[in-house]
Scaffold this active site. Structure first.
Site, mmCIF file in Angstrom:
data_model
loop_
_atom_site.group_PDB
_atom_site.id
_atom_site.type_symbol
_atom_site.label_atom_id
_atom_site.label_comp_id
_atom_site.label_asym_id
_atom_site.label_seq_id
_atom_site.Cartn_x
_atom_site.Cartn_y
_atom_site.Cartn_z
ATOM 1 N N GLN A 43 0.800 -1.216 0.000
ATOM 2 C CA GLN A 43 0.000 0.000 0.000
ATOM 3 C C GLN A 43 0.841 1.278 0.000
ATOM 4 O O GLN A 43 0.345 2.338 -0.352
ATOM 5 C CB GLN A 43 -0.941 0.003 1.201
ATOM 6 C CG GLN A 43 -1.996 -1.096 1.106
ATOM 7 C CD GLN A 43 -2.885 -1.147 2.320
ATOM 8 O OE1 GLN A 43 -2.541 -1.749 3.326
ATOM 9 N NE2 GLN A 43 -4.041 -0.515 2.260
ATOM 10 N N HIS A 94 -2.142 -5.225 -12.539
ATOM 11 C CA HIS A 94 -1.747 -5.034 -13.939
ATOM 12 C C HIS A 94 -2.694 -5.764 -14.889
ATOM 13 O O HIS A 94 -2.980 -5.283 -15.977
ATOM 14 C CB HIS A 94 -0.297 -5.503 -14.162
ATOM 15 C CG HIS A 94 0.684 -4.643 -13.417
ATOM 16 N ND1 HIS A 94 1.860 -5.109 -12.879
ATOM 17 C CD2 HIS A 94 0.644 -3.322 -13.096
ATOM 18 C CE1 HIS A 94 2.499 -4.126 -12.275
ATOM 19 N NE2 HIS A 94 1.777 -3.035 -12.388
ATOM 20 N N ASP A 126 2.158 0.579 -8.023
ATOM 21 C CA ASP A 126 3.502 0.609 -8.627
ATOM 22 C C ASP A 126 4.397 1.657 -7.950
ATOM 23 O O ASP A 126 5.593 1.429 -7.747
ATOM 24 C CB ASP A 126 3.422 0.931 -10.123
ATOM 25 C CG ASP A 126 2.856 -0.238 -10.931
ATOM 26 O OD1 ASP A 126 2.540 -1.288 -10.327
ATOM 27 O OD2 ASP A 126 2.722 -0.092 -12.160
ATOM 28 N N ARG A 171 3.859 0.216 12.964
ATOM 29 C CA ARG A 171 3.607 -1.104 12.380
ATOM 30 C C ARG A 171 3.721 -1.010 10.853
ATOM 31 O O ARG A 171 3.014 -0.223 10.227
ATOM 32 C CB ARG A 171 2.200 -1.580 12.780
ATOM 33 C CG ARG A 171 1.859 -2.900 12.150
ATOM 34 C CD ARG A 171 0.457 -3.420 12.482
ATOM 35 N NE ARG A 171 0.241 -4.547 11.594
ATOM 36 C CZ ARG A 171 -0.896 -4.876 11.023
ATOM 37 N NH1 ARG A 171 -1.988 -4.170 11.271
ATOM 38 N NH2 ARG A 171 -0.974 -5.892 10.215
ATOM 39 N N HIS A 183 1.537 -9.193 4.525
ATOM 40 C CA HIS A 183 0.342 -8.358 4.360
ATOM 41 C C HIS A 183 -0.136 -8.530 2.912
ATOM 42 O O HIS A 183 -0.136 -7.586 2.124
ATOM 43 C CB HIS A 183 0.666 -6.900 4.695
ATOM 44 C CG HIS A 183 -0.525 -6.087 5.106
ATOM 45 N ND1 HIS A 183 -0.644 -5.490 6.339
ATOM 46 C CD2 HIS A 183 -1.662 -5.754 4.445
ATOM 47 C CE1 HIS A 183 -1.786 -4.821 6.412
ATOM 48 N NE2 HIS A 183 -2.419 -4.964 5.267
ATOM 49 N N ASN A 215 -1.373 -10.883 8.230
ATOM 50 C CA ASN A 215 -2.392 -9.860 8.423
ATOM 51 C C ASN A 215 -3.743 -10.331 7.909
ATOM 52 O O ASN A 215 -3.881 -10.703 6.749
ATOM 53 C CB ASN A 215 -2.006 -8.587 7.661
ATOM 54 C CG ASN A 215 -3.042 -7.495 7.841
ATOM 55 O OD1 ASN A 215 -3.218 -6.979 8.939
ATOM 56 N ND2 ASN A 215 -3.771 -7.167 6.792
ATOM 57 N N GLU A 216 -4.731 -10.301 8.768
ATOM 58 C CA GLU A 216 -6.128 -10.572 8.418
ATOM 59 C C GLU A 216 -6.285 -11.787 7.508
ATOM 60 O O GLU A 216 -6.686 -11.657 6.336
ATOM 61 C CB GLU A 216 -6.751 -9.344 7.759
ATOM 62 C CG GLU A 216 -6.770 -8.144 8.671
ATOM 63 C CD GLU A 216 -7.617 -6.994 8.137
ATOM 64 O OE1 GLU A 216 -8.020 -7.054 6.975
ATOM 65 O OE2 GLU A 216 -7.864 -6.060 8.898
ATOM 66 N N ASN A 267 -7.782 -6.313 14.584
ATOM 67 C CA ASN A 267 -8.075 -5.233 13.629
ATOM 68 C C ASN A 267 -9.583 -5.046 13.637
ATOM 69 O O ASN A 267 -10.323 -6.007 13.394
ATOM 70 C CB ASN A 267 -7.654 -5.618 12.201
ATOM 71 C CG ASN A 267 -6.147 -5.587 12.012
ATOM 72 O OD1 ASN A 267 -5.396 -5.393 12.957
ATOM 73 N ND2 ASN A 267 -5.714 -5.782 10.783
ATOM 74 N N TYR A 274 -12.936 -2.424 12.493
ATOM 75 C CA TYR A 274 -13.421 -1.232 11.782
ATOM 76 C C TYR A 274 -14.913 -0.987 11.933
ATOM 77 O O TYR A 274 -15.349 0.151 11.980
ATOM 78 C CB TYR A 274 -13.102 -1.338 10.283
ATOM 79 C CG TYR A 274 -11.633 -1.181 9.984
ATOM 80 C CD1 TYR A 274 -11.092 0.073 9.722
ATOM 81 C CD2 TYR A 274 -10.777 -2.274 9.999
ATOM 82 C CE1 TYR A 274 -9.740 0.236 9.472
ATOM 83 C CE2 TYR A 274 -9.429 -2.126 9.755
ATOM 84 C CZ TYR A 274 -8.913 -0.870 9.493
ATOM 85 O OH TYR A 274 -7.572 -0.715 9.258
ATOM 86 N N GLU A 289 -5.150 -2.430 14.299
ATOM 87 C CA GLU A 289 -5.707 -1.517 13.287
ATOM 88 C C GLU A 289 -7.069 -1.044 13.750
ATOM 89 O O GLU A 289 -7.874 -1.827 14.237
ATOM 90 C CB GLU A 289 -5.913 -2.206 11.931
ATOM 91 C CG GLU A 289 -4.696 -2.294 11.066
ATOM 92 C CD GLU A 289 -4.990 -2.872 9.678
ATOM 93 O OE1 GLU A 289 -6.044 -2.556 9.096
ATOM 94 O OE2 GLU A 289 -4.154 -3.654 9.203
HETATM 95 C C1 NOJ Z 1 -7.277 -3.834 6.924
HETATM 96 C C2 NOJ Z 1 -6.064 -4.088 6.104
HETATM 97 O O1 NOJ Z 1 -5.095 -4.719 6.893
HETATM 98 C C3 NOJ Z 1 -5.491 -2.835 5.491
HETATM 99 O O2 NOJ Z 1 -4.548 -3.207 4.556
HETATM 100 C C4 NOJ Z 1 -6.606 -1.992 4.908
HETATM 101 O O3 NOJ Z 1 -6.108 -0.879 4.248
HETATM 102 C C5 NOJ Z 1 -7.551 -1.605 6.014
HETATM 103 N N1 NOJ Z 1 -8.148 -2.805 6.514
HETATM 104 C C6 NOJ Z 1 -8.646 -0.644 5.617
HETATM 105 O O4 NOJ Z 1 -9.531 -1.229 4.752
#
Ligand code: NOJ
Length: 508
Positions: free
Chosen positions: A51, A71, A84, A109, A154, A198-199, A338, A340, A410
């Site tokens: 990212q 791509h 990229d 992190r 990740h 990750n996740e 994590n 949200y 997160e």
């Molecule tokens: C969790 C992910 O680990 C992360 O890469 C992503 O950007 C965020 N969620 C937000 O959607």
């Protein structure tokens, strides 16, 4: 006194009053709740390699599944963009370190790109440039007094390993273990906290159920092969650290799980909501964190019935052997959360259309997932605001897996472009209040990580979604980073170690 003088004095008084009144949402609740964080509680911010780093084919870095995906399938990325160049952190790491120091973070992190460090995928050789990049970043952070927290994976599998089946091939357990060993041996002398994967839910369920994330292969059976292999791969990496590195480096390793809180839509849906929690949290936690290990029994049962109904000769959830259960059980040093958003869970009506999980419903449980009509939407289509969900989630995890230590790895929100991101300040304030509530009720939460340090490539949303504490100008070759109001808020919060502080409008 001249009339203008009266007016001037009046305006000074009004301004002074405004400063007092304009304390943030934070101060407003101070009298109702103790808003100080416990001594030793740590604050960080996060990013991930794909990212932010860019430099996708620089030096001997090889192609990852995300390089291939963007791509080949730009139509699956909201703005047709790629990672990229992204934030160009590969070249701008000094500025990144400056930012985390400006914020006063206790830890940062970030993740390591497998294809940058070990381009062959197999641990035959280490990239000198890859190694130098991460050495510089880690050393720079430590010199600035910021602890590195490193995610090994990740979501960027070497494409070469994907061509061999990727996470559906059981041999990935060894491949990942070999890669983990490389990371520990190169950086373990300085990095004391590692997150293996990750996740896993978002890297198994989402790609294989919907095709919207790399590797973009839709195959619901693959979801569960990936699910099992990921748990074994994590366990392998944890055991390698435990046996070969912990005695000399004394660090910690865990896995980080994405958890939507599931709330029953009506009291009658409570049992179904509990099954949905086992479906989401349990499928990636039970094997590691529960006393008995293995799959959550309700998931095993639901999968056996669903597979039979669909005509499979056996459950599509691959069984664990006794040895595998023991191998995975207990492979953690803390629980990384994590979080949200949340969903209401209700029983699907007869004939009601159910969308694939995790963007939609849980067809295997005949469960419909929806936001509450009162929850506010955010700039991310799948996230609604329900701060209480984080508190409920933490309490549930403690009840389910015992009195273990939790770190929030997160939490964050997307807001419209611009630096006056008051919505983000409100989000952090409200969610952090819920963390404090959980702590007060005896949940041992010792750290919090804001997602994310700076605006970056938000997977299938591309650059449209802005989640950073810093704005990044993606139109400038310098990828100029500028503080948002939320960055100043976060800095203040860390300094005061409390949500009980006043934020004046002119400070934002
Ligand atoms: C969790 C992910 O680990 C992360 O890469 C992503 O950007 C965020 N969620 C937000 O959607």
């Amino acid at each position: 006194m001249h009339m203008f003088e009266h007016l001037r004095i009046l305006s000074v008084i009004i301004m002074a009053l405004a400063r007092v009144v304009l304390f943030s949402l934070v101060g407003a609740v101070a009298c109702f709740q103790d808003l100080d964080f416990p001594p030793g509680f740590q604050f960080g911010a996060a990013s991930s390699s794909y990212q932010t780093e860019g430099a996708w084919n620089t030096s001997d870095k090889s192609e990852s599944i995300w390089d291939r995906f963007v791509h080949e399938k730009p139509h699956l990325i909201g703005d047709g963009s790629t990672g990229d160049i992204a934030c160009d952190s590969y070249h701008l790491w000094r500025r990144d370190i400056e930012m985390v120091s400006e914020l006063g973070l206790h830890f940062y992190r970030f993740s390591i790109s497998w294809t940058r460090l070990v381009p062959n995928g197999f641990a035959t050789h280490i990239s000198e440039d890859g190694r130098t990049y991460y050495d510089n970043l880690i050393n720079g952070l430590l010199e600035s007094g910021v602890e590195p927290m490193v995610t090994l994976y990740h979501w960027e599998l070497p494409q070469k390993l994907q061509d061999l089946g990727g996470w559906t091939n059981p041999l990935i357990v060894d491949w990942f273990g070999d890669y983990a060993r490389v990371v520990y041996s190169l950086f373990g002398d300085r990095v004391k906290t590692f997150l293996t994967i990750n996740e896993p839910l978002v890297m198994c369920d989402l790609p294989y159920n919907t095709g919207t994330l790399a590797p973009g292969i839709v195959d619901v059976v693959a979801t569960y092969m990936c699910n099992k292999n990921v748990l074994l791969a994590h366990a392998k990496a944890w055991r390698i650290y435990d046996e070969e590195f912990r005695p000399k480096y004394h660090g910690e390793v865990s896995i980080t799980n994405q958890l939507l809180w599931f709330e029953a839509a009506t009291p009658e849906d409570e049992e179904l909501a509990e099954h949905a929690r086992e479906w989401m949290a349990g499928r990636y936690s039970h094997a590691i964190f529960s006393a008995e290990g293995g799959w959550p029994p309700v998931v095993e049962k639901a999968m056996a019935e669903d597979s039979k109904k669909k005509g499979y000769p056996r459950s599509t959830l691959p069984a664990f052997t006794k040895e595998e259960i023991e191998f995975v059980r207990g492979t953690f040093d803390f629980y990384a959360v994590n979080h949200y958003s949340s969903r209401l869970v209700r029983k699907a009506k007869e004939g009601e259309e159910l969308h694939p999980y995790p963007l939609g419903d849980i067809p295997e449980l005949a469960a419909k997932l929806e936001p509450h009509p009162h929850w506010r939407p955010t700039a991310t289509a799948i996230f609604w605001l329900y701060p209480e969900g984080l508190h409920h989630q933490l309490v549930w995890l403690k009840k389910r897996y015992g009195d273990i230590r939790f770190v929030i790895t997160e939490n964050g929100v997307a807001t419209p472009a611009g630096r006056n991101d008051m919505d983000r300040i409100e989000y952090y304030t409200e969610y952090l209040k819920q963390v404090l509530l959980a702590i007060k009720e005896g949940v041992n939460v010792t750290g919090y990580t804001a997602w994310c340090l700076m605006d970056n490539f938000e997977w299938s949303d591309g650059y449209k979604t802005k989640m950073g504490l810093y704005e990044v100008d993606f139109s400038s070759p310098e990828r100029t980073r500028t503080q948002k109001a939320s960055a100043r808020f976060y800095k203040n919060l860390i300094q005061k170690h409390s949500l009980n502080f006043k934020v004046y409008a002119d400070e934002l």
